[in-house]
Structure formats: structure tokens, C-alpha cells
Scaffold this active site. Structure first.
Site, PDB file in Angstrom:
ATOM      1  N   GLU A 195       0.565  10.403   0.039  1.00  0.00           N
ATOM      2  CA  GLU A 195       1.652  11.225  -0.481  1.00  0.00           C
ATOM      3  C   GLU A 195       1.386  11.499  -1.956  1.00  0.00           C
ATOM      4  OE1 GLU A 195       6.494  11.340   0.239  1.00  0.00           O
ATOM      5  OE2 GLU A 195       5.262   9.777   1.115  1.00  0.00           O
TER       6      GLU A 195
ATOM      7  N   GLU B 277      10.579   1.481  -3.068  1.00  0.00           N
ATOM      8  CA  GLU B 277      11.164   2.659  -2.428  1.00  0.00           C
ATOM      9  C   GLU B 277      12.457   2.313  -1.695  1.00  0.00           C
ATOM     10  OE1 GLU B 277       9.609   6.291   0.442  1.00  0.00           O
ATOM     11  OE2 GLU B 277       8.591   4.351   0.510  1.00  0.00           O
TER      12      GLU B 277
ATOM     13  N   HIS C 275       7.850   2.731  -6.485  1.00  0.00           N
ATOM     14  CA  HIS C 275       8.674   3.934  -6.499  1.00  0.00           C
ATOM     15  C   HIS C 275       9.643   3.811  -7.669  1.00  0.00           C
ATOM     16  CE1 HIS C 275       7.867   6.295  -2.889  1.00  0.00           C
ATOM     17  NE2 HIS C 275       8.982   6.963  -3.076  1.00  0.00           N
TER      18      HIS C 275
END
Length: 957
Positions: free
Chosen positions: A536, A811, A832
Site C-alpha cells: 500500500e 492502524e 500508522h
């Protein structure tokens, strides 16, 4: 030096009668007792241009913005006027011959973002500037030291060369992804080189002119390293970075004067796919063009003549170099058997693998522009801290623990055997003490090194990066015992300074603050990304909009965000839609839109403006803001938004047990969308007012007011209780965004407290709700509740991750546990930054450093004291200088020291300090007259001068 309050003799009535600034000039004059004969004003310092550049080479802005500061030890306190001079040479500037621009004396307290208003500047131009100021006593300072700016190549027409690359080889790479087999073209890293003679060709006679200056202007479709005579021209990592390559490619400028020889030279480069050719997300069949290089070396001689060397058909290229493959997701493959000693130096013999390059013309629709923020670099180097005894050991395999989840590359110094391939794998955490990479998904994230001979090798991957804490190495010489000296970790991020320095008396709070900073480091590689490890690593706009302002408190990242916003503008669709991640490539996510995500186009510019005071950030982005609102309004009916989206992403304990709805949380997406629609209307109305667009401001304000009424009526009952599923976010949004008035505010506040209490004082918020908890609770006067949430140890909480070994923010609130390892979710990153937005409150809340207006020209110091902390300290670098706060509490007594930078006013807001006990710089505030004279009202010291303060008093917690 502390300010003496006994010398303040102005009442609030006097302030309002004669004007605040004029009164302050008199007040400061009285305070400092400096006579005209004593004044020897220090020169302004810290001269910068644009978003903090110091003497830049290859600068991007044709109309520069100038900034400076008053030195902390200067006699001056405030600025009332300035003068800027700009000249074409240092000699002219020293002689006060400002042949480009002389602002003359300008009555203004502004020390930042002063626009150049002189003769038009052009590509390559070097200019020199200085500034002086007049202080509150109308005394003039010395001139500052001269600063310089050198512009890059500002237009495509300035480039004389062509794109060059290797001919396509026909190689293909096979993929097998989710039971689908296909092949894509394989483009190996390229090695390009040319030779030239540095000589003055303007005369038939032998020239005696020497090289005066040389600049290399360079970029790539892909990523590159450049060399002159075998020496790297820079320590930049993976330049030029990631922009929308079909619209704009950034260029770099390097001073290479010292690298050139009189006579023969070699200009060379390596180029790899980077973000240009590399895949985004999972493998799919695709047609992409190969990487390419564009370079222009310009040499100036002492006699005024010039020479230019460009990328053209005279270059040679090979793909038979030692870097056999390189990609962001999958890692780098290096084979030392392919090494070409001296390939980028004079005297190298090119074999048959070297080919004439393919040259291609510049595309007029692709803008070539100087990079407008610093390229990435190695910012830290960490040692390995231990060798791990994994639960499933294999022969010839060793696992190192770096002690820190990071973004970067390894530096290996390991014993090897000739032609025995070394394999290097990466993991964020261990799964029950076994090496675990499933959360990388399709990212292979593996480096390979094949040695040409036995011995100890040093290897650092060049054209890849990894997110990791643990490193597994196999293929080394097994006759040697693994040692911690074998491995270091090079930490990469864009080349900005990290200034975060929050500390407290609580070890876990300090660890959380540290983890947030590491989340910033791990996701600021050229663009703001969601994560650095899996397939990602994208610029998700929702993550960005909640973290942009917090990140400014921790690092010098204004230029970083301003640059990314240009990419957002370029990626905006014709209808105004903002893609969910930016830059985007063809994928399902690149076609969508989401409230709270697309609103980054409005929220980030406005919040950056509030922090910096730079109206340019609004001017640059105003059209984008308008287009986004127009796009959103197409999805509005009866002043309510119907836009879908990711909602309160990854809210814990959702009522839905699985699937996309569970990830979106319990808060109604229509409620969220309408709240963000109104929020963006409010922000753009304020931006329009700043820019003097009064009609726009009135129109957007009217739309905002209608949306407020519709929002209240549609989603809440008569007692302001949300209709449908109640959630913390359903109350946080209207309270944070000013969507309620009167009794609705107090009702919603009580409902919010009830939802927190019903969750056993745990948070129940996702990406959008979590950043709102602290500011809303503080505005309610309930920072005690925020402390409760912040100090929770069990899931879901910030400390839960720390109790489970986190070194970054995660995250998910439950991404990992020491007992069970990774959660079962496939989308699971341990790096994250979104939930790290809480760190903004460490500075604005716990320390109490908050701008009282725009750009910190006036500062509120309003620490949120609590019995859980006995000490806190930290600072923030405002445009005017550094504001620092340090406080401690012992036996009910507060001792606080504050430094307020020059040209700044401060308001001290201390409701928890008991009346009659306040002592300021050794002087007691003992009666009403003293209080008024000192600017004290309702436990507020207002409009205080720059300087150092020590404040003590009895405190109620």
C-alpha cells in the site's frame, strides 16, 4: 532575563483607548528601561525563504516569500517596521545597491511570508537579500547577514536535453496472484554514462579560464542516483520522489563545482522504477513505460563563458549492472558478479552489454518544476539491539531485533561465501516468537545479495525501502557466529528536522509521544503515507487530514505538506472529486470519494494557515477548495449530504461483527458526511474572508448555517440525542465543528460523557472521531475525562499498544498482542500515524501552547494540569521563535517556567491556580489593583510581553 511586572502600569481601559499595539510599544519601552544611547539592536536572524528554506539552490518559487526572527537575546521585544533589500550580487548588497528590490521602510509587525515585489526573476538567477527592523522604541537594528536564493529551471523551455533510457529488452515477469496468472514487462535498473571535456570553447586560442561554478539539473521517470567522476553528487535518497508523473515531475539542482576536473569528466547515473513504473497495491496486468533520465550540467567559467552537457544520444546504457531488480514493495536484488568497477569513472571500457540510449522528446503537457520540499535522506542510523531466539529456528538463519519499528533499509556487514545468495527478510513483529510477514500481503519485502567472493561484505539497498523492526538473514557464512555488529538500520524520511521534545513524569505517556514521532518518521517518505511496509504505502487523504496539524508540532514539515497539497490539486478530478489517496494510479480506490477524506482539500490548507499565518497556502489551494465543495454539493439534498465513504474508520467494538460495515463503525455515514460538509463550508468561508473574497464568504457562511439547521433537525431528537445508533463520534463531530448552539451544546456534552461512561471510560472512536476527543473535552472543561481515556491500560486505548510492545502507533486499536500476536484482520499495520493525532494535545493541552489567533503572533498558555502528572515540558517552534513550557507540581504547589519568543504576546490562562497565591517572576499578585496592573483577570494574564516567566502558586487538581 525575567520580565519585571512592577513596571507594567497600563489598565485595560488604556489599552482599548489608545490602541493595543501602540500601548504595548510604550509598555515594553517602560518595561525594559533602554535609553536611545544604550540601544545596540541585534540584527534579525534565521533568514528563510518560502516554507523554511535556508540559502536554497534550485529554488522553486519565482516570487519568493521572506521570513526572519528577532534574536532571543536581542534588546528588541517587538517589531514595528522592516526593510528588505535584494540585490544581484553580494557586493551590490553590501554597498546598499538593491538593484532588484528595496522595500523601503514598511510599517508592519510581520516577520514572515513577506512577498518579493521587485524585478522579475528568472531560471538560474542568484539573488542576495538582507533585512533590518525597527523595534518598539523606533530604534533601528543592524542589517542581517546576507542570505541567498538560487532559482532552479522554472520552465520546460529551459531544458535542452531529452529523456534517455535503455531499449526495451522484451523480458517479462510472471505473476500468480489470487489464482490469476499473467506476465508484465520487466524493467531492470539502468546504468547510464557519458564522457565530456570541460573546456572553454569561446576562443581559438588556448583558454586560461577556470571553472567558476557548475550546476547539475536532473530528474528521472523513476528514481536515480547521479555521479560525476565516480562520486555521488548528493546523499538524497530515491529522488525525485512521487508526483503525478503525467502532469508534473520534480527536478533537483546540485552544486557540483568541486566534483569537476579541468579536461575530461564522466557524468553518470543509475535509474530504477521507484514509484513511476512500480506497482501500486496488488499485482495486476498492466502496460507501463520504462524509466528514463533527464539531466543538464551547466558549467560557468571565470571569463563568463558557459558549457552545457545534456542527456542525448551520445550517452550509453546497460541493464547488466549489479542491481538486478529493485522495487518499493518487493525489495532489491543485488549480484556482485555483475559489478562494473569504475563504470562511472574515466578509463572504463564498455563491453557489448552497453547500448546507445533511446532518446525521447520532453512532453509539453508534463511540467518539469524544481522540487518544492527536501528530498528524502538517511536521518538516523540505529544499531541492532539483540539476536532473537525464535520458536522455530532454522539452520543458517538469524533474526535480529532493531528495537524500533522504522522505515528504512538495513546496512549489512556480514561474512559470506562466494556465490551463496544472502536473503534478507523484514517483519514488524514476531508472531508468538516466530518470524511473520503475512501482514505485508503481496509485498515480498525481501532483499537478496549474491557475493562474488568470500569474505565480509558491506551492503545497503539503494532503490527500495522497508517498514520493519525485525530482520531475518540467511545465506551467510555459517562458520561464523552471528554478531550484533552485522546489522544496522538506516532510517529514511524526507529531509526535515524533527523537533518533538514533549516529556512528562509518566513513562508510558513519554513512550506514546515517542511512538507518535516514529509513526511520523515512518510515513513521511516524500509524501504522507498510511503505512510503510505492506502493498500500500499510499497518501490516504483521511489519514493526512487528521495528522497534518499535529505533525506540525513535532517536525518542520510545512514545506512537506505544502508540496503534497500541490499534488492534491493536480490529482483533483475535473468535477472536483478528490481521490481517496494521492498521488493516485489506476485502481478502484483512485476512482472513489469519501467525506472526511476528500475534505483534506479544505481542512489541511486552513489548519496550516492557522499555524503559520501564511495566506499563500490558502491562495494556492482556494480553487481546489471551491471545486471540492461544488462536487460535494452535487451530493447534497435539502442541505444534507448523501456522500458515502469510509466513515469512522476502524472504530473499536462495532455493532457489525465483520465486513466493510464493521470497519466503518457505528456512526451514520450520512451524519458524518453532513458534518464534514458543514465543516468544510465553515473553513472555506473563513478562507474566503482572509483572501478578501467577501461575496464567497457570505455565500459559504449562508450554506454553512443552513447545513447546521438541517444537521440538527435530521439526526438528533428534542433532547439533542442522536437518532439511531449512539456513538462517541456522533457527538464529537457537532461539538468540534460548531454545529450546535445554546442548550444543544450542553445536552450533547452530557450525551458524550454518557457514551464514554457506558464504555467504562474507554474510547470508542475510529480515524475521524479520535482526534476530536481531546479538543472537545478540553473545551467542555473536562480535560480530566481526556486524562482518563489517555491513561487507560486496556483495549481500546493508546497504552494498550505500549503494554503490548509497540514502538509506533498502530492502524487498529488491537492490531497486535504479546500473547496472541497479530489480530486476524488481513489489513493490519503496526505503523500508522492516524491515532497519533492525539500528540497535538500533548502540546496544546498538557503544555497549553496554543495560538490565540493566526500564526502564533499571540499565544495562549493554558496547561491542563491533572493529578496523574507531576511534571511536563516541551516546546514549539513558531514562525516568531520557540515557545517553551515546563511545569511541575509538588505538594500542591505549581512551579512553571515559560519562554515567549520575540514579537509575540502571551495570555496565561490558569484557572486551577488558587486566587491570591500567584507569584510571577518573584512578585506576588496580592490585590485587585496589582492584578489589573499586571493584566490579570479571571485567572488570566493577558497580552504579556515576550520574555522568560516563572509562575508559582497553589494549585487545585
Amino acid at each position: 532575563m525575567f520580565v519585571s511586572f512592577s513596571e507594567f502600569r497600563f489598565t485595560l481601559n488604556q489599552f482599548s483607548r489608545i490602541g493595543l499595539f501602540t500601548c504595548l510599544l510604550l509598555l515594553i519601552s517602560a518595561c525594559t528601561h533602554i535609553s536611545a544611547q544604550q540601544v545596540k539592536l541585534s540584527a534579525p536572524i534565521k533568514l528563510t525563504v518560502g516554507e523554511g528554506f535556508v540559502n536554497p539552490i534550485g529554488y522553486y518559487e519565482q516570487v519568493p516569500r521572506f521570513s526572519w526572527q528577532i534574536a532571543a537575546d536581542a534588546n528588541s521585544q517587538l517589531q514595528q517596521a522592516y526593510q528588505i533589500q535584494v540585490a544581484s550580487s553580494l557586493a551590490r548588497l553590501a554597498n546598499a545597491d538593491a538593484d532588484l528590490w528595496d522595500s523601503q521602510k514598511q510599517l508592519s509587525s510581520a516577520t514572515s511570508w513577506i512577498k518579493y515585489q521587485g524585478k522579475a526573476l528568472s531560471s538560474r538567477q542568484q539573488i542576495f537579500w538582507r533585512v533590518r527592523i525597527w523595534d518598539e522604541q523606533a530604534q533601528i537594528s543592524k542589517w542581517s547577514e546576507a542570505a541567498s536564493i538560487e532559482l532552479g529551471l522554472l520552465a520546460n523551455e529551459d531544458w535542452q536535453g531529452q529523456w534517455i533510457r535503455h531499449p526495451e529488452t522484451g523480458e517479462m515477469q510472471a505473476f500468480d496472484h489470487k489464482n490469476k496468472q499473467f506476465k508484465n514487462k520487466l524493467y531492470r535498473p539502468q546504468y547510464l554514462t557519458t564522457q565530456f571535456i570541460a573546456t572553454n570553447k569561446t576562443s581559438d586560442k588556448k583558454s586560461t579560464a577556470e571553472i567558476k561554478q557548475a550546476r547539475l539539473y536532473i530528474t528521472a521517470k523513476g528514481v536515480f542516483n547521479a555521479y560525476i567522476n565516480g562520486q555521488k553528487v548528493s546523499e538524497d535518497v530515491m529522488p525525485p520522489g512521487w508526483t503525478p508523473y503525467l502532469q508534473r515531475i520534480e527536478t533537483l539542482t546540485y552544486d557540483v563545482t568541486a566534483l569537476l576536473n579541468e579536461g575530461e569528466n564522466v557524468l553518470a547515473a543509475t535509474v530504477a522504477e521507484g514509484w513511476y513504473t512500480g506497482r501500486i497495491l496488488w499485482p495486476v496486468p498492466r502496460e507501463v513505460k520504462p524509466s528514463a533520465l533527464l539531466a543538464q550540467l551547466e558549467i560557468q567559467y571565470t571569463d563568463g563563458s558557459r558549457q552545457t552537457v545534456v542527456t542525448d544520444r551520445n550517452w550509453q546504457v546497460t541493464v547488466n549492472g549489479p542491481i538486478r531488480a529493485a522495487g518499493n514493495y518487493d525489495g532489491e536484488t543485488y549480484d556482485a558478479n555483475y559489478e562494473m568497477p569504475g563504470w562511472n569513472k574515466l578509463g572504463f571500457n564498455h563491453d557489448e552489454s552497453w547500448k546507445p540510449v533511446i532518446s525521447e522528446a520532453l512532453e509539453p503537457q508534463v511540467v518539469l518544476a524544481p522540487k518544492r520540499h527536501h528530498a528524502s535522506a538517511v536521518k538516523l542510523t540505529l544499531p541492532a539491539i539483540s539476536i532473537v531466539d525464535v520458536a522455530n529456528p532454522e539452520p543458517g538463519v538469524v533474526v535480529f531485533d532493531m528495537g524500533q519499528n522504522m522505515l528504512g533499509v538495513p546496512e549489512l556487514n556480514i561474512p559470506v561465501l562466494a556465490n551463496q545468495k544472502v536473503k534478507i527478510r523484514f517483519a514488524e513483529a514476531l508472531q508468538k516468537n516466530t518470524f511473520y510477514t503475512k501482514n505485508m500481503r503481496s509485498a515480498i519485502a525481501t532483499d537478496y545479495y549474491t557475493p562474488a567472493q568470500s569474505g565480509v561484505i558491506n551492503y545497503v539497498p539503494t532503490f527500495t525501502f522497508h517498514g520493519y523492526r525485525f530482520v531475518e538473514i540467511s545465506g551467510f557464512d555459517q562458520s561464523k557466529t552471528p554478531d550484533l555488529s552485522w546489522l544496522k538500520g538506516r532510517v529514511l524520511h524526507s529531509n526535515f528536522d524533527v523537533n518533538a521534545n514533549f516529556k512528562s513524569s509518566h513513562a508510558k505517556l513519554n513512550k506514546l509521544a515517542e511512538n507518535v514521532v516514529w509513526g511520523l518518521r515512518g510515513n513521511f517518505l516524500d509524501i504522507p503515507t498510511d503505512c510503510p511496509q505492506r502493498d500500500e504505502r499510499l497518501g490516504w487523504t483521511g489519514d493526512a487530514q487528521v495528522f497534518a496539524a499535529p505533525s506540525m508540532y513535532m517536525a518542520d514539515v510545512y514545506g512537506f505538506w505544502a508540496a503534497w497539497l500541490q499534488t492534491v490539486r493536480e490529482e483533483q478530478a475535473d468535477d472536483g472529486r478528490i481521490p481517496n489517496f494521492i498521488p493516485t494510479k489506476e485502481s478502484k480506490h483512485g476512482r472513489g470519494s469519501s467525506s472526511g477524506w476528500g475534505d483534506a482539500a479544505v481542512i489541511i490548507p486552513w489548519e496550516l494557515y492557522l499555524l503559520t499565518g501564511d495566506a499563500q497556502i490558502l491562495k494556492e489551494n482556494y480553487d481546489m477548495m471551491q471545486k471540492w465543495l461544488a462536487f460535494h454539493q452535487e451530493k447534497v439534498k435539502d442541505d444534507l449530504s448523501t456522500m458515502g465513504g469510509f466513515a469512522d474508520w476502524l472504530q473499536p467494538h462495532p455493532k457489525a461483527k465483520e465486513g466493510s460495515q464493521a470497519r466503518r463503525g457505528d456512526t451514520s455515514i450520512e451524519l458524518i458526511s453532513t458534518a464534514y460538509y458543514a465543516h468544510s463550508l465553515d473553513y472555506i468561508a473563513k478562507a474566503a474572508q482572509v483572501l478578501g473574497r467577501d461575496a464567497d464568504a457570505a455565500s459559504y457562511t449562508a450554506s454553512f448555517n443552513r447545513a447546521k439547521v438541517a444537521f440538527r433537525k435530521a439526526y438528533y431528537d428534542e433532547q439533542t440525542k442522536v437518532i439511531g445508533a449512539a456513538s462517541q463520534t456522533s457527538y464529537l463531530l457537532p461539538l468540534a465543528f460548531g454545529l450546535f448552539d445554546g442548550v444543544d451544546v450542553t445536552n450533547a456534552q452530557q450525551h458524550l460523557l454518557a457514551t464514554i461512561a457506558s464504555a467504562d471510560h474507554h474510547l470508542r472512536t475510529g480515524f475521524l472521531g479520535t482526534p476530536l476527543l481531546a479538543p472537545v473535552l478540553q473545551d467542555m472543561g473536562r480535560s480530566d475525562v481526556m486524562y482518563d481515556l489517555l491513561f487507560k491500560e486496556t483495549y481500546p486505548s493508546w497504552f494498550y499498544s505500549i503494554n503490548n510492545g509497540a514502538t509506533t502507533t498502530w492502524e487498529r486499536w488491537n492490531s497486535y498482542s504479546l500473547k496472541d500476536g497479530f489480530s486476524k484482520a488481513s489489513m493490519n499495520s503496526l505503523n500508522h500515524y492516524a491515532y497519533g493525532a492525539v500528540a497535538k494535545w500533548f502540546y496544546e493541552g498538557i503544555l497549553g501552547i496554543k495560538s490565540a489567533g493566526v500564526g502564533f503572533n499571540e499565544i495562549n498558555i493554558e496547561p491542563q494540569f491533572n493529578q496523574r502528572l507531576t511534571q511536563a515540558s516541551g516546546s514549539y517552534k513558531t514562525p516568531q521563535g520557540e515557545v517553551a513550557v515546563e511545569w511541575s507540581i509538588a505538594q500542591g504547589q505549581l512551579d512553571m517556567q515559560v519562554t515567549i519568543p520575540k514579537n509575540t504576546l502571551a495570555n496565561f490562562i490558569l484557572p486551577q491556580v488558587q486566587a491570591g497565591t500567584l507569584i510571577i517572576n518573584g512578585e506576588s499578585v496580592s490585590n485587585q489593583k496589582d492584578a489589573i496592573d499586571k493584566g490579570l483577570t479571571k485567572n488570566m494574564l493577558i497580552k504579556q510581553a515576550p520574555g522568560a516567566y516563572r509562575i508559582t502558586g497553589r494549585i487545585s487538581l
